[in-house]
Design a protein around this motif. Structure first.
Motif, PDB file in Angstrom:
ATOM      1  N   UNK A   1     -18.206   1.191   3.244  1.00  0.00           N
ATOM      2  CA  UNK A   1     -18.515   0.812   4.615  1.00  0.00           C
ATOM      3  C   UNK A   1     -19.233   1.951   5.319  1.00  0.00           C
ATOM      4  N   UNK A   2     -20.329   1.637   5.980  1.00  0.00           N
ATOM      5  CA  UNK A   2     -21.109   2.620   6.727  1.00  0.00           C
ATOM      6  C   UNK A   2     -20.618   2.635   8.164  1.00  0.00           C
ATOM      7  N   UNK A   3     -20.079   3.763   8.579  1.00  0.00           N
ATOM      8  CA  UNK A   3     -19.559   3.918   9.940  1.00  0.00           C
ATOM      9  C   UNK A   3     -20.485   4.857  10.709  1.00  0.00           C
ATOM     10  N   UNK A   4     -20.995   4.401  11.860  1.00  0.00           N
ATOM     11  CA  UNK A   4     -21.940   5.178  12.663  1.00  0.00           C
ATOM     12  C   UNK A   4     -21.276   5.583  13.970  1.00  0.00           C
ATOM     13  N   UNK A   5     -21.242   6.886  14.217  1.00  0.00           N
ATOM     14  CA  UNK A   5     -20.610   7.405  15.423  1.00  0.00           C
ATOM     15  C   UNK A   5     -21.437   8.574  15.953  1.00  0.00           C
TER      16      UNK A   5
END
Length: 386
Positions: free
Chosen positions: A108-112
């Motif tokens: 899963x690609x998590x962008x923060x």
């Protein structure tokens, strides 16, 4: 509308790592992680990767499929697939070895805050349903075989079919001196008789006369490439047998031909078969500037294309490692500027047009797979760090 996924600290995410078996995890801990991978991992452990480094159509998640490779998955998420340790870096503390990813795992690609991280998630429900991060461990649903870095079928035959010696070592290697029942050529299952120093080895590759590999720039000999003929197993060592008359009979060693690519004959040379681990090819850029040239195209072709193999005029002594990725360059063409009345010769800029992946390294030469290329590759073409 579903709420946006909240970033989860990786100490929780570590529990999401799905392992095929306890033994697989133990095996993973033995595989090497290079100092450069660790350095990059530590550098981005808290920051992640800038969103600008992501591929334009990077998915929010990906379920690893049988047949996937690390290179394939890296291309999904990143503009430069060899930079995957930067995206994977935040896993370093809990996943001590980033080599093993299994079919069935969800990435899963998590962008923060303008950064991105790749994390393990778990799919809940059926296909197409939400992917979430959950502190649970699945054990039984995964394929027990980790995915490879690149398609091994492209290089596995090559690793058997060729060898490079730093010196013309085959000239003094054990040699086949006679054949079973006077056969001129031998096939699988036939017996061969050989003399020389076997150095305690029992499994051998059989080679024909080696050819010199030369540097395109200096013509210096970089090593000797030996054409592969087959394999043989030692079944009885040789000996010097004393006779009643005081003389000595020289009794050669006996080998059985186990595999053949070409028929084996008298004069062919023997070299101990090396142990290979095809899972240890992890893409990464050199940590210092590096450049060289294509020394040769493997085989008889004049040019090479995608998925073909080339010899590089750089090796261990130059800092080349397995897994290094290099950019291929095409020399700028000669042209003529006619825009100001008097024609003037010019040379167009060199253009980058391909990517090499190093999978085998010797002291002064390396072998690389052409991962992608726009124009035919020929001996003398140059490469640099990507």
């Amino acid at each position: 509308m579903k709420p946006a996924a909240r970033p989860v600290h990786f100490s929780v995410l570590a529990a999401c790592l799905t392992l095929a078996t306890t033994s697989a995890w133990a095996q993973a801990s033995k595989l090497p992680v290079t100092p450069e991978q660790r350095r990059v991992a530590e550098q981005v452990a808290s920051a992640g990767v800038p969103l600008a480094e992501l591929a334009p159509n990077a998915p929010d998640s990906h379920t690893v499929q049988p047949g996937d490779t690390l290179w394939d998955i890296s291309k999904l998420f990143l503009k430069s697939p060899w930079r995957w340790p930067e995206l994977w870096g935040m896993n370093r503390d809990q996943i001590r070895n980033p080599h093993l990813i299994y079919p069935g795992q969800v990435l899963m690609l998590v962008k923060v805050d303008g950064r991105a991280r790749l994390q393990f998630g778990q799919r809940v429900g059926g296909a197409g349903d939400t992917v979430k991060v959950s502190p649970q461990m699945r054990v039984s649903a995964l394929d027990a075989n980790p995915i490879p870095v690149i398609p091994l079928a492209l290089i596995q035959p090559f690793l058997t079919d060729t060898a490079v010696f730093d010196t013309d070592a085959l000239a003094t290697a054990p040699r086949i001196v006679a054949t079973q029942e006077g056969h001129v050529l031998l096939g699988k299952g036939d017996l061969a008789y050989a003399r020389g120093d076997f150095a305690g080895a029992t499994d051998f590759r059989v080679f024909r006369t080696a050819r010199a590999l030369r540097d395109p720039a200096t013509n210096e000999i970089l090593g000797y490439e030996a054409p592969y003929v087959g394999t043989a197993d030692l079944i009885r060592p040789g000996e010097n047998r004393a006779r009643p008359d005081g003389k000595t009979d020289i009794v050669p060693a006996t080998l059985r031909i186990s595999q053949v690519k070409q028929e084996v004959g008298i004069g062919d040379r023997l070299a101990p078969a090396p142990q290979r681990d095809l899972e240890r090819y992890v893409p990464h850029a050199p940590d210092q500037p590096m450049a060289g040239q294509i020394a040769a195209i493997y085989g008889d072709a004049l040019n090479a294309g995608q998925n073909q193999i080339v010899t590089l005029n750089r090796g261990k002594r130059d800092g080349v490692e397995r897994g290094h990725v290099f950019a291929l360059w095409r020399d700028g063409e000669a042209a003529v500027d006619k825009t100001q009345g008097k024609a003037q010769a010019i040379k167009l800029p060199d253009e980058r047009h391909g990517v090499l992946f190093v999978f085998e390294v010797y002291e002064r030469v390396s072998y690389a797979l052409i991962i992608s290329v726009k124009e035919p590759v020929k001996a003398g073409d140059r490469f640099t760090q990507p």
